[in-house]
Design a protein around this motif. Structure first.
Motif, PDB file in Angstrom:
ATOM      1  N   GLY A  79       0.782  -1.231   0.000  1.00  0.00           N
ATOM      2  CA  GLY A  79       0.000   0.000   0.000  1.00  0.00           C
ATOM      3  C   GLY A  79       0.811   1.276   0.000  1.00  0.00           C
ATOM      4  N   SER A  80       2.133   1.174   0.084  1.00  0.00           N
ATOM      5  CA  SER A  80       2.989   2.365   0.096  1.00  0.00           C
ATOM      6  C   SER A  80       3.974   2.274  -1.068  1.00  0.00           C
ATOM      7  N   LEU A  81       3.548   2.784  -2.221  1.00  0.00           N
ATOM      8  CA  LEU A  81       4.317   2.614  -3.450  1.00  0.00           C
ATOM      9  C   LEU A  81       5.412   3.672  -3.581  1.00  0.00           C
ATOM     10  N   ASN A  82       6.643   3.218  -3.769  1.00  0.00           N
ATOM     11  CA  ASN A  82       7.776   4.098  -4.005  1.00  0.00           C
ATOM     12  C   ASN A  82       7.997   4.164  -5.511  1.00  0.00           C
ATOM     13  N   TYR A  83       7.539   5.254  -6.146  1.00  0.00           N
ATOM     14  CA  TYR A  83       7.540   5.335  -7.603  1.00  0.00           C
ATOM     15  C   TYR A  83       8.952   5.417  -8.188  1.00  0.00           C
ATOM     16  N   VAL A  84       9.856   6.051  -7.463  1.00  0.00           N
ATOM     17  CA  VAL A  84      11.244   6.138  -7.949  1.00  0.00           C
ATOM     18  C   VAL A  84      11.879   4.749  -7.953  1.00  0.00           C
ATOM     19  N   LEU A  85      11.694   4.027  -6.849  1.00  0.00           N
ATOM     20  CA  LEU A  85      12.231   2.669  -6.762  1.00  0.00           C
ATOM     21  C   LEU A  85      11.583   1.769  -7.812  1.00  0.00           C
ATOM     22  N   MET A  86      10.296   1.968  -8.048  1.00  0.00           N
ATOM     23  CA  MET A  86       9.587   1.176  -9.044  1.00  0.00           C
ATOM     24  C   MET A  86      10.178   1.416 -10.439  1.00  0.00           C
ATOM     25  N   PHE A  87      10.486   2.671 -10.765  1.00  0.00           N
ATOM     26  CA  PHE A  87      11.099   2.978 -12.058  1.00  0.00           C
ATOM     27  C   PHE A  87      12.432   2.259 -12.213  1.00  0.00           C
ATOM     28  N   HIS A  88      13.264   2.304 -11.177  1.00  0.00           N
ATOM     29  CA  HIS A  88      14.566   1.633 -11.237  1.00  0.00           C
ATOM     30  C   HIS A  88      14.392   0.124 -11.405  1.00  0.00           C
ATOM     31  N   ALA A  89      13.415  -0.446 -10.690  1.00  0.00           N
ATOM     32  CA  ALA A  89      13.170  -1.888 -10.790  1.00  0.00           C
ATOM     33  C   ALA A  89      12.690  -2.265 -12.191  1.00  0.00           C
ATOM     34  N   LEU A  90      11.835  -1.431 -12.759  1.00  0.00           N
ATOM     35  CA  LEU A  90      11.333  -1.686 -14.113  1.00  0.00           C
ATOM     36  C   LEU A  90      12.461  -1.646 -15.132  1.00  0.00           C
ATOM     37  N   LEU A  91      13.301  -0.616 -15.056  1.00  0.00           N
ATOM     38  CA  LEU A  91      14.390  -0.468 -16.018  1.00  0.00           C
ATOM     39  C   LEU A  91      15.408  -1.597 -15.891  1.00  0.00           C
ATOM     40  N   GLY A  92      15.814  -1.893 -14.659  1.00  0.00           N
ATOM     41  CA  GLY A  92      16.791  -2.962 -14.451  1.00  0.00           C
ATOM     42  C   GLY A  92      16.267  -4.308 -14.899  1.00  0.00           C
ATOM     43  N   THR A  93      14.993  -4.574 -14.585  1.00  0.00           N
ATOM     44  CA  THR A  93      14.382  -5.843 -14.983  1.00  0.00           C
ATOM     45  C   THR A  93      14.272  -5.942 -16.495  1.00  0.00           C
ATOM     46  N   TYR A  94      13.886  -4.836 -17.124  1.00  0.00           N
ATOM     47  CA  TYR A  94      13.777  -4.848 -18.587  1.00  0.00           C
ATOM     48  C   TYR A  94      15.126  -5.182 -19.228  1.00  0.00           C
ATOM     49  N   LEU A  95      16.185  -4.574 -18.753  1.00  0.00           N
ATOM     50  CA  LEU A  95      17.508  -4.802 -19.330  1.00  0.00           C
ATOM     51  C   LEU A  95      17.945  -6.257 -19.198  1.00  0.00           C
ATOM     52  N   ILE A  96      17.822  -6.811 -17.995  1.00  0.00           N
ATOM     53  CA  ILE A  96      18.311  -8.179 -17.792  1.00  0.00           C
ATOM     54  C   ILE A  96      17.394  -9.195 -18.466  1.00  0.00           C
ATOM     55  N   ALA A  97      16.090  -8.909 -18.514  1.00  0.00           N
ATOM     56  CA  ALA A  97      15.159  -9.819 -19.197  1.00  0.00           C
ATOM     57  C   ALA A  97      15.396  -9.787 -20.704  1.00  0.00           C
ATOM     58  N   ALA A  98      15.605  -8.596 -21.243  1.00  0.00           N
ATOM     59  CA  ALA A  98      15.881  -8.473 -22.678  1.00  0.00           C
ATOM     60  C   ALA A  98      17.184  -9.177 -23.029  1.00  0.00           C
ATOM     61  N   GLY A  99      18.193  -9.013 -22.194  1.00  0.00           N
ATOM     62  CA  GLY A  99      19.472  -9.668 -22.428  1.00  0.00           C
ATOM     63  C   GLY A  99      19.375 -11.182 -22.341  1.00  0.00           C
ATOM     64  N   THR A 100      18.582 -11.668 -21.401  1.00  0.00           N
ATOM     65  CA  THR A 100      18.402 -13.110 -21.240  1.00  0.00           C
ATOM     66  C   THR A 100      17.712 -13.702 -22.464  1.00  0.00           C
ATOM     67  N   SER A 101      16.669 -13.031 -22.936  1.00  0.00           N
ATOM     68  CA  SER A 101      15.964 -13.501 -24.135  1.00  0.00           C
ATOM     69  C   SER A 101      16.886 -13.492 -25.350  1.00  0.00           C
ATOM     70  N   ALA A 102      17.665 -12.429 -25.473  1.00  0.00           N
ATOM     71  CA  ALA A 102      18.591 -12.323 -26.605  1.00  0.00           C
ATOM     72  C   ALA A 102      19.663 -13.414 -26.535  1.00  0.00           C
ATOM     73  N   HIS A 103      20.145 -13.699 -25.333  1.00  0.00           N
ATOM     74  CA  HIS A 103      21.176 -14.729 -25.205  1.00  0.00           C
ATOM     75  C   HIS A 103      20.597 -16.116 -25.479  1.00  0.00           C
ATOM     76  N   ASN A 104      19.334 -16.317 -25.130  1.00  0.00           N
ATOM     77  CA  ASN A 104      18.675 -17.567 -25.477  1.00  0.00           C
ATOM     78  C   ASN A 104      18.617 -17.734 -27.001  1.00  0.00           C
ATOM     79  N   MET A 105      18.316 -16.643 -27.697  1.00  0.00           N
ATOM     80  CA  MET A 105      18.322 -16.699 -29.165  1.00  0.00           C
ATOM     81  C   MET A 105      19.721 -17.006 -29.691  1.00  0.00           C
ATOM     82  N   PHE A 106      20.735 -16.427 -29.048  1.00  0.00           N
ATOM     83  CA  PHE A 106      22.123 -16.704 -29.452  1.00  0.00           C
ATOM     84  C   PHE A 106      22.445 -18.186 -29.266  1.00  0.00           C
TER      85      PHE A 106
END
Length: 301
Positions: free
Chosen positions: A47-74
């Protein structure tokens, strides 16, 4: 005119290359990972959302998830070239070199991990790293060895909600996050089995073992579809029992699970391509619906 034509050609080459690298990240899967992480973050925020932390979590997760998918394709570039549905991907089609694919995916993985460790917390970073390791070095090679890869692959598929909760709370010891994990895990098994059934010839041609051995009539596959669907009922209900959600989520999630089971039962009875497609397409809708009900629950109440 020649200069203009050359510039136009250069721009097209640049945009086509960007599209190819974007395709390498498996956008659909990557965005699904980010969405799951976001739901975990919202639920873990209590119930207490930290929007700045959420942005960082979204960006970091996107990067590592995108990299993981790309490496799977490799890693699977040669096998992808053997399947009709994947032969036109950037690596088997040689639009991106293997070396560049490796560098691109590796940089994304380590950039995402470093970002999560620095800007979110160590626990979230470790969960994301575990997701990548299991996906690339357990699930990916197991796809050519045993159909049990479906269950192994469901683990990294379900870990993003844990990573999101960990990003918000700094822990992986809360019961609610593992209920979310259970929902995604039980959804993913029939989801993958249905896709494997629909694409059976393609997978077999590439040497992937996505369905049970000695299962000509599809009895084992039907069990793998139905059992996780049945487990979904008490699992989605558990969030309500724990007072983490309200009747809005409960009613929507139970109805969605019942509809999902309906298509599963049709497949269990007929066990053909048509009913497998029913499970596959209903699975595409199921998890987003569950996340929408949780999100609506959070907004309204």
């Amino acid at each position: 005119m020649e200069t203009t034509s050359t510039q136009s050609g250069s721009v097209k080459f640049f945009t086509d290359t960007l599209k190819d690298y974007y395709e390498l990240t498996k956008p659909g899967i990557t965005l699904s990972v980010v969405a799951s992480m976001l739901i975990g973050f919202i639920m873990g925020s209590a119930g207490s959302l930290n929007y700045v932390l959420m942005f960082h979590a979204l960006l970091g997760t996107y990067l590592i998830a995108a990299g993981t998918s790309a490496h799977n394709m490799f890693m699977e570039r040669g096998l992808d070239g053997l399947m009709h549905r994947t032969s036109s991907r950037p690596l088997p089609d040689s639009r991106i070199s293997s070396q560049n694919g490796f560098i691109f995916s590796t940089v994304l993985i380590f950039a995402g991990l470093a970002y999560l460790l620095a800007m979110v917390n160590v626990v979230a970073g470790i969960v994301s790293l575990a997701t990548t390791i299991i996906y690339l070095f357990a699930y990916t090679p197991l796809k050519r060895i045993s159909a049990l890869n479906v269950f192994v692959g469901a683990v990294p598929g379900a870990l993003p909600v844990v990573g999101g909760w960990a990003a918000a709370s700094g822990t992986v010891l809360e019961h609610g996050m593992w209920i979310l994990f259970g929902i995604v895990f039980c959804w993913q098994v029939p989801h993958v089995v249905a896709i494997a059934w629909v694409c059976k010839k393609d997978y077999e041609h590439a040497g992937f073992k996505m369905l049970p051995k000695n299962d000509r009539k599809g009895i084992k596959a039907a069990i793998w579809v139905i059992l996780p669907m049945l487990i979904l009922f008490p699992t989605v209900y558990k969030l309500f029992v724990m007072d983490l959600v309200s009747w809005i989520y409960l009613s929507g999630s139970l109805l969605s699970t019942a509809a999902f089971l309906y298509y599963g039962l049709k497949f269990a009875i007929q066990r053909d391509i048509s009913t497998a497609k029913g499970v596959m397409f209903s699975s595409f809708a199921y998890l987003p619906l569950i996340w929408i009900f949780i999100f609506l629950d959070w907004i309204i109440l």
